[in-house]
Design an enzyme around this catalytic site. Structure first.
Site, PDB file in Angstrom:
ATOM      1  N   ASP A  33       0.838  -1.201   0.000  1.00 31.74           N
ATOM      2  CA  ASP A  33       0.000   0.000   0.000  1.00 31.74           C
ATOM      3  C   ASP A  33       0.876   1.254   0.000  1.00 31.74           C
ATOM      4  O   ASP A  33       1.617   1.505   0.951  1.00 31.74           O
ATOM      5  CB  ASP A  33      -0.888  -0.019   1.250  1.00 31.74           C
ATOM      6  N   ASP A  34       0.820   2.028  -1.078  1.00 32.70           N
ATOM      7  CA  ASP A  34       1.580   3.277  -1.212  1.00 32.70           C
ATOM      8  C   ASP A  34       3.092   3.051  -1.329  1.00 32.70           C
ATOM      9  O   ASP A  34       3.882   3.926  -0.965  1.00 32.70           O
ATOM     10  CB  ASP A  34       1.309   4.232  -0.034  1.00 32.70           C
ATOM     11  N   CYS A  71      -5.974   3.870  -3.763  1.00 30.34           N
ATOM     12  CA  CYS A  71      -6.359   2.632  -3.066  1.00 30.34           C
ATOM     13  C   CYS A  71      -7.566   1.882  -3.625  1.00 30.34           C
ATOM     14  O   CYS A  71      -7.435   0.853  -4.286  1.00 30.34           O
ATOM     15  CB  CYS A  71      -6.615   2.924  -1.595  1.00 30.34           C
ATOM     16  N   ARG A  75      -7.952  -1.531  -6.022  1.00 30.73           N
ATOM     17  CA  ARG A  75      -8.366  -2.814  -5.451  1.00 30.73           C
ATOM     18  C   ARG A  75      -9.582  -3.381  -6.174  1.00 30.73           C
ATOM     19  O   ARG A  75      -9.692  -4.596  -6.357  1.00 30.73           O
ATOM     20  CB  ARG A  75      -8.635  -2.639  -3.953  1.00 30.73           C
ATOM     21  N   LYS A 128      -6.279  -5.572   3.996  1.00 28.57           N
ATOM     22  CA  LYS A 128      -7.112  -4.428   3.609  1.00 28.57           C
ATOM     23  C   LYS A 128      -8.005  -4.786   2.435  1.00 28.57           C
ATOM     24  O   LYS A 128      -7.530  -5.216   1.390  1.00 28.57           O
ATOM     25  CB  LYS A 128      -6.187  -3.259   3.253  1.00 28.57           C
ATOM     26  N   HIS A 130     -11.401  -2.691   1.465  1.00 31.79           N
ATOM     27  CA  HIS A 130     -11.613  -1.301   1.025  1.00 31.79           C
ATOM     28  C   HIS A 130     -12.482  -1.152  -0.228  1.00 31.79           C
ATOM     29  O   HIS A 130     -12.418  -0.134  -0.906  1.00 31.79           O
ATOM     30  CB  HIS A 130     -10.249  -0.616   0.800  1.00 31.79           C
ATOM     31  N   HIS A 210       1.771   2.425   3.945  1.00 30.22           N
ATOM     32  CA  HIS A 210       0.833   3.563   4.003  1.00 30.22           C
ATOM     33  C   HIS A 210       0.951   4.275   5.359  1.00 30.22           C
ATOM     34  O   HIS A 210       1.203   3.649   6.375  1.00 30.22           O
ATOM     35  CB  HIS A 210      -0.582   3.008   3.818  1.00 30.22           C
ATOM     36  N   ASP A 316      -0.354  -0.756  -4.880  1.00 31.25           N
ATOM     37  CA  ASP A 316      -1.647  -0.244  -5.356  1.00 31.25           C
ATOM     38  C   ASP A 316      -1.546   1.113  -6.050  1.00 31.25           C
ATOM     39  O   ASP A 316      -2.470   1.524  -6.743  1.00 31.25           O
ATOM     40  CB  ASP A 316      -2.667  -0.185  -4.219  1.00 31.25           C
ATOM     41  N   ASN A 317      -0.455   1.820  -5.849  1.00 34.10           N
ATOM     42  CA  ASN A 317      -0.249   3.108  -6.513  1.00 34.10           C
ATOM     43  C   ASN A 317       1.165   3.579  -6.215  1.00 34.10           C
ATOM     44  O   ASN A 317       1.917   2.907  -5.495  1.00 34.10           O
ATOM     45  CB  ASN A 317      -1.267   4.166  -6.043  1.00 34.10           C
ATOM     46  N   LYS A 363       0.973   9.415  -6.213  1.00 36.36           N
ATOM     47  CA  LYS A 363      -0.335   8.794  -6.034  1.00 36.36           C
ATOM     48  C   LYS A 363      -1.453   9.784  -6.379  1.00 36.36           C
ATOM     49  O   LYS A 363      -1.349  10.975  -6.085  1.00 36.36           O
ATOM     50  CB  LYS A 363      -0.449   8.363  -4.562  1.00 36.36           C
TER      51      LYS A 363
END
Length: 540
Positions: A33-34, A71, A75, A128, A130, A210, A316-317, A363
């Protein structure tokens, strides 16, 4: 005879079916994540990531692998193989009043878990989720047999929350650290699955790295002083390693820095120390994420599950631009030094500038720094080794997994017409038959008014609130330094026409019509990406 069959299968693109004929593979999808493009050792980082580097060196790394820049939309596409608007998560996990923006996965967009379970797989997810806005489309309703954490609030959340016990200084204990808890649950699922005569699919969605920046003290200690030289120096060092690794071509130039990136040399000693501490904690979070990957590999080996398991790792990014000091008025929220459970700090734009080396932006943007992230696939003896261009997208993973598993994608599921899969199987790339995914129709992006289209070497980009298209030749200019739209009107016209056709087919709405419905928190998020020159409000 077997060799002839394999040769024919490769010619017609059915290699996955042949691989699946002997024994269906286990599939593990690990999502960070991130995590920025250059945050792993295998992509040029100084952060210790030996386990992920091993997977990269024994498997395939792609130079270009795209996500949806943030995010929840990422996903939604990742788990369904659909563009995010088609899946119902065009904006975020918020309902903006239209089917493409309802904030949860619709019934017509089948999840990987639903399809693979229908084809004989045990399915599990930890971490996660989301994509369950309004409490709908929860993971246990979308094909997963085993789920952690199994509470509706945590599934709906952008970051599952766990009770953290701390040491006397306020740092988390390993037993209660989120990365460890998520991985430990996944290991428990592997133990439950062990011995069953079925393949499995595990979706392991970490929250690290993240924000908020919280890490274990022993991990932070490894990076003490490592970032005292500042983001510009780290960026140059990573860029040189990327060229040595072959991740970027020798003729590539670094992207032009955003004008609001701080000049490290003009900061005071105290300011530098404050900023360096943030990156020490971020590095510690990535380090621990890698450690848990090592534990997962050991569990697979101990359980006899490793040899027939495909592992895919991605982010994710790109690294984020948001500055939580400004967004959340950090002085009111920070109740301890950065890295402790009481702090609430982000990496912020300056260090993300290094994380996204060599690319432009961050992002939530559709420049390469926002949508191009690391991709590693590992399956010894089954897929090739090396670094490839790839030009894959998260919508390609579902058809890839179905191809490798010999899984049938249904036209109908539980009374709903299934959306057709827009992605391409990556199997020809993984088997080294192709350097890139062949895709004449191109790839497209839209998120909160930020738009992009890519066909071949050409890429169109526009950043909200501007409607002006920029054009880049990614073969000659992979870091998007020079807008050449004025020199290629025909290309701009062709790509923009393709973009608007895609937007129409996927229910994309002009963001000007949606902006008034945008949640206040997200308006603040968008505003936070422009920083103010000020001393950060955190302590160390």
């Amino acid at each position: 005879m077997k060799k002839i069959t394999l040769y024919i299968a490769l010619i017609f693109g059915w290699a996955g079916t042949v691989l699946a004929q002997s024994k269906k593979p286990n599939i593990i999808l690990i999502l960070a994540d991130d995590l920025g493009y250059s945050d792993l050792g295998a992509y040029g980082s100084e952060i210790a990531t030996p386990n992920l580097d091993r997977l990269a060196n024994e498997g395939i790394r792609l130079k270009q692998f795209y996500n949806n820049s943030i995010c929840a939309p990422t996903r939604a596409s990742l788990i369904t193989g659909q563009y995010q608007h088609k899946a119902g998560v065009g904006y975020f996990s918020n309902d903006l009043g239209l089917p493409a923006y309802q904030g949860y996965i619709n019934a017509e967009s089948l999840t990987i878990a639903e399809v693979l379970r229908s084809n004989g797989y045990i399915t599990a997810t930890s971490g996660k989720w989301h994509v369950s806005g309004k409490g709908k489309s929860l993971p246990w309703d979308r094909g997963f047999d085993l789920v952690f954490p199994r509470e509706e609030k945590n599934a709906d959340s952008g970051a599952p929350t766990f009770h953290k016990t701390t040491d006397s200084a306020g740092y988390p204990l390993e037993s209660s650290f989120s990365t460890e808890l998520i991985n430990r649950a996944a290991e428990g699922f592997l133990d439950q699955i062990k011995g069953q005569d079925k393949p499995f699919f595990l979706y392991l969605a970490h929250t690290a790295p993240h924000w908020p920046l919280v890490a274990l003290p022993q991990d932070i200690a490894k990076y003490k002083g490592r970032y005292d030289k500042g983001w510009e120096s780290i960026r140059r060092e990573r860029f040189e390693r990327q060229k040595q690794l072959g991740i970027v071509e020798n003729g590539t130039a670094l992207s032009v820095a955003d004008e609001d990136i701080y000049d490290w040399e003009r900061l005071s000693f105290d300011q530098r120390q404050l900023w360096a501490k943030k990156m020490e904690v971020f590095a510690a979070m990535v380090d621990r994420l890698d450690q848990t990957v090592g534990k997962l590999l050991q569990k697979l080996k101990d359980n006899g599950q490793l040899d027939n398991t495909l592992i895919v790792f991605l982010s994710d990014n790109g690294a984020p631009a948001e500055d939580l000091v400004r967004w959340f008025h950090g002085a009111r929220l920070n109740n301890g030094p950065v890295g402790t459970v009481g702090s609430f700090e982000s990496q912020s734009k300056n260090w993300s500038y290094a994380s996204n080396t060599p690319f432009k932006a961050f992002k939530d943007y559709t420049y390469e720094g926002g949508i191009n992230a690391p991709f590693i696939a590992w399956f010894p003896g089954k897929i090739a080794q090396g670094i490839k261009k790839g030009t894959g997208h998260i919508i390609d993973l579902a058809p890839t997994f179905y191809d490798l598993a010999g899984a049938v994608y249904p036209k109908e599921y539980q009374g709903h017409q299934a959306n057709k899969l827009p992605g391409k199987s990556l199997v020809p790339v993984l088997l080294q038959q192709q350097d890139t995914v062949k895709r004449e129709e191109g790839l497209f992006w839209e998120r909160a008014g930020n738009r992009a289209a890519r066909i071949g070497k050409w890429k169109l980009v526009s950043t909200w609130p501007s409607y002006k298209w920029e054009l880049y030749d990614l073969e000659q200019d992979p870091t998007e330094r020079k807008d050449i739209a004025s020199q290629h009107h025909e290309v701009v016209s062709r790509l923009s026409t393709a973009y608007f056709r895609w937007a129409r087919d996927n229910g994309v709405v002009d963001f000007a019509e949606l902006e008034r419905k945008e949640p206040v928190s997200m308006k603040e998020f968008r505003a936070s990406k422009t920083q103010e020159i000020a001393v950060p409000a955190f302590r160390f």
